[in-house]
Scaffold this active site. Sequence first.
Site, PDB file in Angstrom:
ATOM      1  N   GLU A 291      -5.606  -8.415  -0.914  1.00 49.10           N
ATOM      2  CA  GLU A 291      -6.181  -8.327   0.438  1.00 49.10           C
ATOM      3  C   GLU A 291      -7.655  -8.017   0.328  1.00 49.10           C
ATOM      4  OE1 GLU A 291      -4.501  -5.629   3.332  1.00 49.10           O
ATOM      5  OE2 GLU A 291      -2.477  -6.007   2.608  1.00 49.10           O
TER       6      GLU A 291
ATOM      7  N   GLU B  94       0.832  -1.219   0.000  1.00 49.73           N
ATOM      8  CA  GLU B  94       0.000   0.000   0.000  1.00 49.73           C
ATOM      9  C   GLU B  94       0.861   1.261   0.000  1.00 49.73           C
ATOM     10  OE1 GLU B  94      -2.414  -0.752   3.479  1.00 49.73           O
ATOM     11  OE2 GLU B  94      -3.922  -1.771   2.285  1.00 49.73           O
TER      12      GLU B  94
END
Length: 492
Positions: free
Chosen positions: A384, A189
Amino acid sequence: MYKVNDDFLWGVATSASQIEGAWKEDGKGMSIADCLRFRPAIDVKDYKKVNEVDTEEIEQALSDTNDKNWAKRYGVDFYHYYKEDIAQLAEMGIKAFRFSIGWTRIFPEGTEDQPNQMGLDYYLELVKELRKYQIEPIVTLSHYDMPLAIVLNSDSWYDRQTIALYEKFATTVIDYLSEYVNYWIPFNEIDSIIRHPFASAGLVKDRFTGKNFEEVIYQSMHHQFIASALVVDYCHKNYPKMQVGCMITKTTIYPYDSHPENILQSMLQMREVYAFSDIQVRGEYPAYLLKKLENEHISLSFSEGDPTFLAENTADFIAFSYYSSVCTAADTTGLKVSLANTTKGVYNKYLQQTDWGWQIDPVGIRISLVELYDRYNKPLFIVENGLGAADQLTKEGRVHDTYRIDYLRQHIQEVLRSVKEDGIELLGYCTWGAMDMISASTNQMSKRYGFLYVDLDDFGNGTFKRYKKDSYFWYQKLLDFDTEIPENFFDK
Ligand code: BG6
């Protein structure tokens, strides 16, 4: 019938600092994650405060020898349980296991000339164990756990020299695991540096007094882009079979209503995430980001050659996490607030919430797939997706997590609909997580995401014993279908 490609990677995802524990074993150094603790006095819904770490907090971490206070020091002891855990996950039917490398297992302080052999061997054994069950390793190089020594002895990612330290770490690991690993993600991220600069880039605000901290963050971001491009360059030159992905937090931000001002606002806010994938996929800073930096008097220092290097080393695929969506409006005064992954927005009356106040939006994952594929026309990878909930272990050793099954059932169905109808290219789907683990943002154990319940509480008490939840058996059934899943499997 829903169909996916024969090599579709159904899997689960984790990160080193949230699962491994063994924070001092076999030569491991102290990472920034070892300085994070569950702070019950802070409301877990106040994501800014929860993620804030200052010098005083780090000093407390350095002097406190009671490891039970620092959840990521013990994790769920995957360091020792990995064989049993992988065996149970293999039995569930996974084809991919995403994990990250603890940087401080390889270079304890980041600056050593030689890597720590015991750290390298641990990950070699891990990938061999995965391969034993034909499980594809998906490896994140840096997932919120850089060496603390880099933070204390330099300006962390603000310092351009950190790129070279990262490069040494990354190329050492890539070489050592090259026989077994095809998929690499340089940073988890990468856009999260804006929301939590400490976890993502080791930036402690009070160490930069006198500087514009926004500028510090954006300069560090630039260094992480160069570091990512170095990984792309290295893998492509040395190991043509390898693929390197960028990874973003794909929160979906809707306009609160159809007022054009609110629609514009949602577009503008989405750019805060897209800026990162735009740079890593298209290979250049988008005009809107350059304009924003100019308007905010933030000037970035580029080395000669940076623009060409970024342009020549773009990502092979776009990995993303997706948990929830939020709404936004040009004027949010008086509107009810709702939360998402380390962010907040305006409440969406059409959606339910998790125990931690994140809004549950299965259609949002399909919207994300469509948006990203339309924007980049490159393979996507959901690395995810999952539900953090306060599970209860029954006296019989069961966990009846029907809410998690519902969450996954609805999200995976939207993913498969997208594959069937939207013409997207999807490499795989990994749930977050595998076994329960320490929450990245709140450092709680009670925020559980796994298929395997781990007997441990928020303060490090418990047996670490694993129990299969009902969702384990549900995912196992899904994975049994593998590439052809009957649509009625998703009927409630
Ligand atoms: C993602 C992170 O943003 O969200 C994971 O990559 C994290 O590390 C996951 O665990 C869920 O967030 P949290 O804060 O509930 O653990």
